[in-house]
Design an enzyme around this catalytic site. Structure first.
Site, PDB file in Angstrom:
ATOM      1  N   HIS A 217     -10.560   7.054   1.687  1.00 62.47           N
ATOM      2  CA  HIS A 217      -9.189   6.955   1.166  1.00 62.47           C
ATOM      3  C   HIS A 217      -9.129   5.851   0.119  1.00 62.47           C
ATOM      4  CE1 HIS A 217      -9.444   3.824   4.250  1.00 62.47           C
ATOM      5  NE2 HIS A 217      -8.564   3.175   3.513  1.00 62.47           N
TER       6      HIS A 217
ATOM      7  N   LYS B 101      -7.113  -4.943  -2.755  1.00 66.80           N
ATOM      8  CA  LYS B 101      -7.843  -5.415  -1.576  1.00 66.80           C
ATOM      9  C   LYS B 101      -8.766  -4.325  -1.066  1.00 66.80           C
ATOM     10  CE  LYS B 101      -4.120  -4.033   1.464  1.00 66.80           C
ATOM     11  NZ  LYS B 101      -4.884  -3.012   2.200  1.00 66.80           N
TER      12      LYS B 101
ATOM     13  N   ASP C 130       0.784  -1.259   0.000  1.00 66.10           N
ATOM     14  CA  ASP C 130       0.000   0.000   0.000  1.00 66.10           C
ATOM     15  C   ASP C 130       0.813   1.305   0.000  1.00 66.10           C
ATOM     16  OD1 ASP C 130      -1.931  -1.938   0.293  1.00 66.10           O
ATOM     17  OD2 ASP C 130      -2.843  -1.110   2.105  1.00 66.10           O
TER      18      ASP C 130
ATOM     19  N   HIS D  25     -10.737   0.783  -2.583  1.00 60.24           N
ATOM     20  CA  HIS D  25     -12.089   0.770  -2.034  1.00 60.24           C
ATOM     21  C   HIS D  25     -13.115   1.370  -2.994  1.00 60.24           C
ATOM     22  CE1 HIS D  25     -10.465  -0.370   1.814  1.00 60.24           C
ATOM     23  NE2 HIS D  25      -9.826   0.763   2.003  1.00 60.24           N
TER      24      HIS D  25
ATOM     25  N   CYS E  45      -1.999  -2.422   7.664  1.00 60.78           N
ATOM     26  CA  CYS E  45      -1.893  -3.350   6.535  1.00 60.78           C
ATOM     27  C   CYS E  45      -0.588  -4.143   6.527  1.00 60.78           C
ATOM     28  CB  CYS E  45      -2.142  -2.613   5.232  1.00 60.78           C
ATOM     29  SG  CYS E  45      -3.870  -2.052   5.163  1.00 60.78           S
TER      30      CYS E  45
ATOM     31  N   ASP F 294      -4.620  -0.846  -1.705  1.00 60.21           N
ATOM     32  CA  ASP F 294      -5.913  -0.613  -1.058  1.00 60.21           C
ATOM     33  C   ASP F 294      -6.818  -0.001  -2.130  1.00 60.21           C
ATOM     34  OD1 ASP F 294      -6.940  -1.036   1.568  1.00 60.21           O
ATOM     35  OD2 ASP F 294      -6.950   1.122   1.966  1.00 60.21           O
TER      36      ASP F 294
HETATM   37  C1  VGL Z   1      -4.621   0.943   5.737  1.00 60.16           C
HETATM   38  C2  VGL Z   1      -6.182   1.825   7.157  1.00 60.16           C
HETATM   39  C3  VGL Z   1      -7.163   1.671   6.208  1.00 60.16           C
HETATM   40  C4  VGL Z   1      -3.193   0.562   5.497  1.00 60.16           C
HETATM   41  C5  VGL Z   1      -5.589   0.773   4.775  1.00 60.16           C
HETATM   42  O1  VGL Z   1      -2.766   0.452   4.319  1.00 60.16           O
HETATM   43  O2  VGL Z   1      -2.472   0.345   6.493  1.00 60.16           O
HETATM   44  N1  VGL Z   1      -4.937   1.468   6.922  1.00 60.16           N
HETATM   45  N2  VGL Z   1      -6.857   1.145   5.016  1.00 60.16           N
HETATM   46 ZN    ZN Z   2      -8.284   1.151   3.471  1.00 58.19          ZN
END
Ligand code: VGL
Ligand code: ZN
Length: 207
Positions: A81, A106, A8, A48, A151, A46
């Site tokens: 995000h 993901k 990420d 979403h 993550c 990430d």
């Molecule tokens: C993450 C919070 C929400 C991360 C992803 O990549 O650590 N943290 N989504």
């Molecule tokens: Zn996230």
């Protein structure tokens, strides 16, 4: 064979992004150097939908940082995000991607969050990362990226439970640190679960 898993490293987790991780940009040059030491590299992203259940904005009268029950799983609420197809979801522009074998997206199911690059938080959804690594003869993984306490941690814990020899490259990660020392707690938890913890120099100069 060994693999590097880059977790990420996306614009929204970099200072100025929607879920900024302090010093998140500082992992980029380290990870670029580390990539020279690996022939097999994968990344997670990430990714979403805008209606994702982990976003505070999608619940009435809920604030960022509050906890809710999201379909049976305790969920902390985040700012919006890494929404699919937005600049915030793109990888940091300086991050080298040429050697990557695959990217595992993901967090695509709005009903459940997914911190780990392997499985959803309810362990129902599988990104295919584990079988991809195993099909390619990978037995050992090295994990870096963002964020140490979410993550990265859950990717490390799942890698161990999937049977990979697992190393955390501690200084190639940075943490959200909602509570001070969440990074140290996360590193202790990974170590206690069987992860080896190293600094990037050990890989860059001694392997
Ligand atoms: C993450 C919070 C929400 C991360 C992803 O990549 O650590 N943290 N989504
Ligand atoms: Zn996230």
């Amino acid at each position: 064979m060994k693999a590097l898993i880059i977790v990420d490293v996306q614009n929204d987790f970099i200072p100025g992004g929607a879920l900024a991780v302090k010093e998140g940009d500082q992992v980029v040059p380290i990870i670029n150097e580390l990539q020279q030491k690996f022939d097999f590299i994968v990344a997670t992203q990430d990714w979403h939908p805008a209606d994702h259940g982990s976003f505070a904005a999608n619940h009435s009268n809920k604030n960022i940082g509050e906890f809710i029950d999201l379909n049976g799983v305790q969920q902390i609420l985040w700012p919006m995000h890494c929404v699919q197809e937005t600049t915030g979801a793109e990888f940091h522009p300086d991050l080298k991607t040429e050697k990557w074998k695959a990217v595992f997206k993901k967090g695509t199911n709005p009903k459940v969050d997914s911190y780990s690059g392997f499985f959803d938080n309810n362990r129902m959804g599988d990104t295919g990362l584990s079988s991809f690594l195993k099909e390619n003869g990978i037995e050992e993984v090295f994990v870096c990226g963002l964020a140490t306490d979410y993550c990265v941690k859950f990717t490390v814990l799942d890698a161990i439970s999937e049977g990979f020899k697992t190393t955390l490259i501690a200084d190639a990660t940075r943490a959200v640190n909602i509570q001070e020392n969440d990074d140290l707690k996360a590193i202790k938890e990974m170590s206690a679960s069987g992860a080896k913890v190293v600094l990037a120099d050990e890989i860059l100069y001694f392997s």
